[in-house]
Structure formats: C-alpha cells, structure tokens
Design a protein around this motif. Structure first.
Motif, short mmCIF file in Angstrom:
data_model
loop_
_atom_site.label_atom_id
_atom_site.label_comp_id
_atom_site.label_asym_id
_atom_site.label_seq_id
_atom_site.Cartn_x
_atom_site.Cartn_y
_atom_site.Cartn_z
N LEU A 156 7.21 20.60 0.45
CA LEU A 156 5.74 20.65 0.54
C LEU A 156 5.12 20.58 -0.86
O LEU A 156 5.82 20.26 -1.81
N GLN A 174 -3.84 8.88 11.49
CA GLN A 174 -3.44 9.25 10.13
C GLN A 174 -2.29 8.35 9.69
O GLN A 174 -1.43 8.01 10.51
N VAL A 175 -2.28 8.03 8.40
CA VAL A 175 -1.28 7.09 7.87
C VAL A 175 -0.62 7.67 6.62
O VAL A 175 -1.30 8.14 5.73
N VAL A 217 9.07 4.50 14.06
CA VAL A 217 8.71 5.67 14.88
C VAL A 217 7.43 5.46 15.69
O VAL A 217 7.03 6.34 16.45
N ILE A 249 -0.44 9.70 14.82
CA ILE A 249 0.29 9.48 13.55
C ILE A 249 1.66 8.90 13.87
O ILE A 249 2.29 9.30 14.86
N SER A 261 10.13 8.10 9.47
CA SER A 261 8.74 7.67 9.61
C SER A 261 8.67 6.16 9.46
O SER A 261 9.68 5.48 9.36
N GLY A 262 7.46 5.61 9.43
CA GLY A 262 7.30 4.17 9.28
C GLY A 262 7.36 3.45 10.62
O GLY A 262 7.39 4.09 11.68
#
Ligand SMILES: Cc1cc2nc3c(=O)[nH]c(=O)nc-3n(C[C@H](O)[C@H](O)[C@H](O)COP(=O)(O)O)c2cc1C
Length: 401
Positions: free
Chosen positions: A84, A283-284, A240, A262, A236-237
C-alpha cells in the motif's frame, strides 16, 4: 472525429461525476502530483493509493510486477505484489486538502486500510475525512501481503468481518462510503449484501484476482522473482475484464446499490460494457500504468460518440441495459440453432486450424478442399469453436433450424 455535444455526467449514489472515469487506487494515484495531472487530463475522479495509519509498516519488494504480453507487446494480463502507500498520514492529509481546493469539480476518494481492529478503521476514516476527502473507499480486498496480516482480502472474504468494518466506519463517515470487493471468493453476494447492510453507499469491484504469473524454466524461479522466490499476487489488466463484468452484473441483478466497475478497462468500449452491465462509473489502474493517463481523452470521446450514435441520452440511459439479457442457463433458447458456414471463402489461407480444432475438440465437420475450408452442415453441432480459432474471420455462425 468531432466530439458530440453530449454530457457524460453521471451520478453514483450520492456522488456526481463530470464523466464516468476515475483512476483506481494504485500506482497512478500514488502521489498528489499524479492525481493533479490526471485531473488536468480529464479524469472526473481519483481513488488514492490505499493510505494506512503510520503505525502500519509498509515495505515493498523489488521487482514486484510481471506481465503477460502478446507478440506485439500488447498487455494481456499483469501481476503485482505491491503493498500500500508508503507515504505517511501527514503527506496525504496535506495533499487531500490541497487537491480539494485546487480541483473543486473533481471527486477525490481516499482509499484506506487499517489494522484488523474496526476501531482503528473508524479513527483513520476520520483522519481522511477531516482532510477533506469527498468519499472513502474501504480496501478490504487486497489479495497479497496484507491478508497475512489479517487485513485486505482476509476481511473481504468474510461477510461478517466486512459488515463489522463497514459498520464501524459508517458510524463516523459523513461522506459517501465505498466498499471495494475482492473477486477471490466463491460467492460475492453475501459479502456485497453485508457491506450494503452495514451502510455502504457504493460498492466497487473488482480488486485484483489472486494468481501466479509463471515459472522461469531455466532457473525454476516463479515470477515475479524476488531474489529467487515469489508469492501469490494480484492479477489485473485485460485478462480480468470478464471476471469484473461477471461480478458487477451479478451484484447489479441482485442488489439495488450503485456500483463502480473495475478490472481490465483500457478503452471506451470496456467502460461502456461495464455500464451496460450495471456500473454507474468505472475505475482504471493497469491501463494507465501501461499507456499513460492520457487514455482518458479517447475514452471520453469514444463513449460520447457511442452514446450519441445509439441515441442514449447519457450514461444513465445505458446503465444496466444488458442485464435483462443475463439469466440462468436454463433460460437460454434451445429453439434457435446456429451452424458454422464459410462466410468469406476468399480470406481462407488453408492454415488448417479450424480442421484440427473441429477434429480434436469438436465434431469433425471441417476440412480443407481445394485449399479452401469446407464445412459439413450435417456434422456441425453449432458450438462455434472453428469461428474462434480462424485467424482470418472466414467462418461465420448462421441461424439454422
Ligand atoms: C500495481 C498495482 C497496485 C495496486 N494497488 C492497490 C491499492 O493500493 N489499493 C487498492 O484498493 N487496489 C490496488 N490495486 C488494484 C486496482 O485498483 C484495481 O482494482 C485492479 O488492478 C483491477 O483494475 P485494472 O485491471 O484496471 O488494473 C492495485 C493494482 C495494481 C496493478
């Protein structure tokens, strides 16, 4: 292409956005400077990289990414084992307050995580709220590193823990509350329902999907290799997107709660699909890491053009429009049958992929005759495999009896 005069303004529960595009929590929102630049480029909102109380130690590893690419280096899937924000509470309090003043027409969401103790979430929510955040997103969904410490997806995989944390923050949050869900569950619905029941105004989904990107066959090191070893990371990307679409449409069908979609969004078409599946905004993250924050311009232009062309009055008019077409398997038509046919014979390059696919993975209905594909209608079962493996778009599926 000229930009049609159509407003992309959208409301997501209590939030109003000038367009449906927000930066997701991640490297593109790791600093105030990046968020400011994204706002100048046209993003309607941004979710900060997840902020944690100073007492929670965040130490990243290097490298922490791995990528699966196509032959021309286009991204298919992306793995990260990043933790994080490493910036402290005072940095974020200052930046949230400053960005709020500088960009009053944009939505700045503070993503937060705290120790497993709900009281700590409550206290920390007050910190970002006092700094001026327009909304708070609870990260109960990070799938790597943090679950080992009892937080992230270790909370998001249990409806009762999600309820407890959401309820604690709800008690003090005067701003809209978003709960970000993990897809790493057998059934998303009990968790989604618990978050709403405990007072979430909006749900966002999905966080990354747990994965192991690969293994180097020379060294047998798993990827990404950190001094020879690795751990399960977050996927991700583009790969998904189908998982995100499934989660968003499932929640939209079953729960009356505003949604932010997302996962794998990189073009306006992806955003439009999420909206048609029930999202009010998107969201990206990964696409911005790969191609830069400037992609918002084309997303904005493309979505406006699409809505105008299809005569949708705005984003709200498209929202959920595909949902009535998603149902149980039993509800699907058995009366309309399609069969494979050679639609564009002149394009056939006799590569034989369709023949192999149908012989070994289908019904032995396809052959090459005189260097052109031929399909035996009587043998064709209508599965469509040949049309997908054909690299030239020769085969089409036609309605039959
Ligand atoms: C490198 C990286 C770091 C991320 N860090 C966070 C984070 O700090 N907090 C969070 O809620 N999600 C984080 N995410 C998840 C993204 O916000 C997003 O949910 C996910 O990547 C799927 O969207 P995408 O396909 O557009 O990237 C991160 C993703 C990546 C790739």
């Amino acid at each position: 292409m000229s930009v049609p005069d159509l407003s992309l303004e959208t409301t997501v529960g209590p939030l109003t956005l000038k367009n449906p595009f927000l930066l997701a929590s991640g490297p593109p929102t790791a600093s105030g400077e990046q968020i400011r630049r994204a706002f100048r480029l046209g993003w309607a909102g941004a979710v900060t990289k997840t902020i944690v109380p100073d007492a929670m130690e965040i130490q990243d590893v290097s490298p922490r990414f791995a990528a699966w690419k196509d032959e021309s280096s286009g991204l298919l899937g992306f793995e990260n084992i990043e933790l994080l924000s490493r910036k402290d509470e005072s940095y974020w309090s200052g930046e949230i307050a400053a960005i709020r003043r500088e960009y009053p027409d944009r939505v700045l969401v503070a993503s937060i995580m705290a120790s497993p103790d709900p009281e700590e979430w409550q206290e920390f929510a007050c910190t970002v709220q006092d700094a001026g955040a327009d909304a708070i997103e609870l990260n109960v969904s990070c799938p790597h590193g943090m679950p080992e410490r009892g937080v992230g997806a270790a909370i998001g995989q249990h409806a009762d823990l999600v309820r407890e944390v959401t309820r604690a923050v709800r008690k003090v949050a005067a701003v809209p509350l978003i709960v970000k869900l993990t897809p790493n569950v057998t059934d998303i619905m009990p968790v989604a329902a618990a978050a709403v029941d405990a007072g979430a105004d909006i749900l966002s989904a999905i966080n990354t999907v747990q994965c192991l990107m690969g293994i180097d066959l020379d060294t047998l090191e798993p990827r990404p290799s950190v001094a020879g070893a690795s751990t399960y990371g977050g996927y991700s990307g583009p790969a998904v997107k189908p998982i995100g679409l499934k989660v968003i449409s499932q929640i939209a069908r079953e729960l009356p709660v505003p949604l932010m979609g997302i996962g794998g969004i990189s073009r306006w078409q992806d955003a439009a699909e999420y909206i048609a599946a029930g999202a009010s905004a998107v969201q990206v993250c990964t696409a911005v890491m790969w191609e830069g924050a400037g992609i918002v311009r084309e997303m904005d232009r493309g979505l406006s053009g699409y809505l105008a062309e299809k005569q949708f009055a705005g984003v709200g008019a498209l929202r959920g429009r595909a949902l009535p077409r998603i149902g149980t398997h039993a509800s699907l038509s058995r009366s309309i049958y399609r069969f494979a046919a050679v639609g564009f014979p002149e394009r056939c390059i006799s590569c034989g992929r369709c023949v192999k696919a149908c012989r070994d993975g289908g019904y032995h209905a396809v052959s090459i005759v005189d260097q052109r594909v031929a399909i035996e209608r009587d043998r064709c079962d209508g599965c469509s495999l040949c049309s997908h493996v054909c690299p030239e778009g020769v085969i089409v599926m036609l309605p039959g009896l």
